[in-house]
Write a protein that holds these residues in place. Structure first.
Motif, PDB file in Angstrom:
ATOM      1  N   UNK A  24      44.749 -11.005  53.640  1.00 20.33           N
ATOM      2  CA  UNK A  24      43.878  -9.952  54.153  1.00 20.33           C
ATOM      3  C   UNK A  24      42.489 -10.016  53.532  1.00 20.33           C
ATOM      4  N   UNK A  25      42.400 -10.449  52.296  1.00 21.10           N
ATOM      5  CA  UNK A  25      41.129 -10.429  51.585  1.00 21.10           C
ATOM      6  C   UNK A  25      40.361 -11.741  51.655  1.00 21.10           C
ATOM      7  N   UNK A  26      41.069 -12.865  51.712  1.00 16.76           N
ATOM      8  CA  UNK A  26      40.393 -14.164  51.657  1.00 16.76           C
ATOM      9  C   UNK A  26      40.202 -14.793  53.027  1.00 16.76           C
ATOM     10  N   UNK A  27      41.063 -14.465  53.989  1.00 16.76           N
ATOM     11  CA  UNK A  27      40.985 -15.068  55.318  1.00 16.76           C
ATOM     12  C   UNK A  27      40.264 -14.127  56.279  1.00 16.76           C
ATOM     13  N   UNK A  28      39.395 -14.668  57.120  1.00 17.67           N
ATOM     14  CA  UNK A  28      38.690 -13.805  58.068  1.00 17.67           C
ATOM     15  C   UNK A  28      39.644 -13.285  59.147  1.00 17.67           C
ATOM     16  N   UNK A  29      39.298 -12.185  59.791  1.00 17.79           N
ATOM     17  CA  UNK A  29      40.135 -11.694  60.887  1.00 17.79           C
ATOM     18  C   UNK A  29      40.071 -12.651  62.068  1.00 17.79           C
ATOM     19  N   UNK A  30      41.065 -12.566  62.980  1.00 18.65           N
ATOM     20  CA  UNK A  30      42.156 -11.581  63.004  1.00 18.65           C
ATOM     21  C   UNK A  30      43.245 -11.910  61.995  1.00 18.65           C
ATOM     22  N   UNK A  31      43.754 -10.875  61.345  1.00 16.30           N
ATOM     23  CA  UNK A  31      44.797 -11.065  60.349  1.00 16.30           C
ATOM     24  C   UNK A  31      46.173 -10.998  60.992  1.00 16.30           C
ATOM     25  N   UNK A  32      47.044 -11.874  60.548  1.00 17.07           N
ATOM     26  CA  UNK A  32      48.395 -11.936  61.099  1.00 17.07           C
ATOM     27  C   UNK A  32      49.179 -10.685  60.711  1.00 17.07           C
ATOM     28  N   UNK A  57      41.913 -21.807  48.281  1.00 14.58           N
ATOM     29  CA  UNK A  57      41.949 -23.016  49.109  1.00 14.58           C
ATOM     30  C   UNK A  57      43.334 -23.672  49.075  1.00 14.58           C
ATOM     31  N   UNK A  58      43.890 -23.844  47.891  1.00 19.60           N
ATOM     32  CA  UNK A  58      45.153 -24.578  47.760  1.00 19.60           C
ATOM     33  C   UNK A  58      46.323 -23.839  48.405  1.00 19.60           C
ATOM     34  N   UNK A  59      46.249 -22.504  48.453  1.00 20.36           N
ATOM     35  CA  UNK A  59      47.400 -21.733  48.961  1.00 20.36           C
ATOM     36  C   UNK A  59      47.259 -21.358  50.437  1.00 20.36           C
ATOM     37  N   UNK A  60      46.277 -21.877  51.139  1.00 18.14           N
ATOM     38  CA  UNK A  60      46.089 -21.471  52.537  1.00 18.14           C
ATOM     39  C   UNK A  60      47.351 -21.682  53.390  1.00 18.14           C
ATOM     40  N   UNK A  61      47.978 -22.863  53.367  1.00 14.03           N
ATOM     41  CA  UNK A  61      49.164 -23.037  54.227  1.00 14.03           C
ATOM     42  C   UNK A  61      50.331 -22.146  53.822  1.00 14.03           C
ATOM     43  N   UNK A  62      50.546 -21.970  52.514  1.00 13.54           N
ATOM     44  CA  UNK A  62      51.701 -21.183  52.092  1.00 13.54           C
ATOM     45  C   UNK A  62      51.481 -19.705  52.373  1.00 13.54           C
ATOM     46  N   UNK A  63      50.265 -19.194  52.170  1.00 12.86           N
ATOM     47  CA  UNK A  63      50.065 -17.774  52.476  1.00 12.86           C
ATOM     48  C   UNK A  63      50.069 -17.533  53.978  1.00 12.86           C
ATOM     49  N   UNK A  64      49.647 -18.538  54.753  1.00  9.13           N
ATOM     50  CA  UNK A  64      49.766 -18.424  56.211  1.00  9.13           C
ATOM     51  C   UNK A  64      51.240 -18.360  56.602  1.00  9.13           C
TER      52      UNK A  64
END
Length: 283
Positions: A24-32, A57-64
């Motif tokens: 919610x804080x690091x990725x731009x909307x729309x949020x999943x 950056x490193x956790x983008x796939x796992x947090x997605x």
């Protein structure tokens, strides 16, 4: 783990909650999914985003992946509630916050959150301290997943003769295959029309090549923390297991499907990893 409300719960549960908040804080909307309640529960302090496991950056796939699996299960629960299903079981609930974020849906259900006794006591205290409380329709069930957790759910009011949605996300990797099979066989006895949504961890060699070092490091860290990853499955192996356990039908939900559902219109390349995927099985 401790029952002291000032001490954090299981590190894995905290990390999952923080990844949802980081999305919610690091990725731009729309949020999943929009979930900062777990962050409030964990209360990790102002420097939490500087933790190595919160590297943006490193956790983008796992947090997605974490955001996508939570959204998928919630969509499933909302859909089934619309069809009259009124029981929802969360196995290994950790810092799950569906009941607090979606009370308009949850209050129409009987929600059973099962986790280790000390984790449940900690969560009860935190929910009370934050003003959420534990309403009658929310049952925090102390359970040992290598023990009689099924009996604990039945004692808490789960009616096996009425359909239910059972979510088991981020759990099977910590259990032996025998415990997983025994648990799935119990869930398969629920009334016809019940659904199990479970994640499973694929072997490291099945993950995207660029993510294999991350998964291998996670496995090393889990072993060092005393919570080793015990079970890995390929999609055909997991489908075979749930069918052998008595489910009428089962469907693999690959990361590519989650990408189509929740990330198709993004321009930043954010997408879930295939390292941990879902299967939905019906009784």
């Amino acid at each position: 783990m401790t029952t002291d409300p000032g001490v954090l719960p299981d590190h894995t549960a905290v990390r999952v909650a923080l990844w949802r908040a980081l999305h919610l804080r690091a990725d731009p909307p729309p949020h999943v999914i929009e979930d900062e309640v777990g962050l409030r529960l964990a209360d990790p302090g102002p420097g939490w985003r500087s933790r190595p496991d919160m590297d943006e950056r490193a956790t983008r796939p796992v947090r997605a992946s974490i955001a996508a699996r939570a959204r998928f299960v919630e969509d499933l629960v909302v859909e089934q509630a619309g069809r009259g299903v009124d029981q929802y079981v969360v196995l290994g609930a950790g810092l799950d916050t569906f009941a607090q974020r979606r009370p308009e849906i949850a209050a129409r259900l009987r929600v059973f959150e099962a986790d280790r006794p000390e984790a449940q006591e900690w969560k009860r205290r935190r929910l009370t301290a934050l003003g959420y409380g534990v309403p009658d329709w929310l049952r925090l069930v102390p359970a040992d997943f290598e023990g009689d957790w099924w009996g604990r759910l039945l004692a808490a009011g789960l009616d096996p003769d009425r359909p239910a949605v059972v979510a088991c996300t981020g759990v099977t990797l910590y259990l032996t295959r025998d415990a997983i099979e025994a648990g799935f066989r119990k869930i398969a006895t629920l009334a016809p029309g019940s659904l199990l949504a479970t994640t499973f961890l694929r072997p490291a060699e099945d993950a995207e090549p660029e993510l294999r070092p991350f998964q291998e490091a996670a496995e090393r860290g889990a072993r060092a923390a005393g919570t080793p990853f015990l079970s890995h499955f390929t999609p055909p192996e997991m489908l075979s297991l749930v069918r052998d356990c008595g489910f009428r039908e089962a469907r693999h939900i690959p990361a590519a499907e989650l990408t189509r559902r929740y990330f198709a219109d993004r321009t930043d390349g954010l997408r879930p990893s295939r390292a941990e995927e879902l299967v939905v099985a019906a009784t």
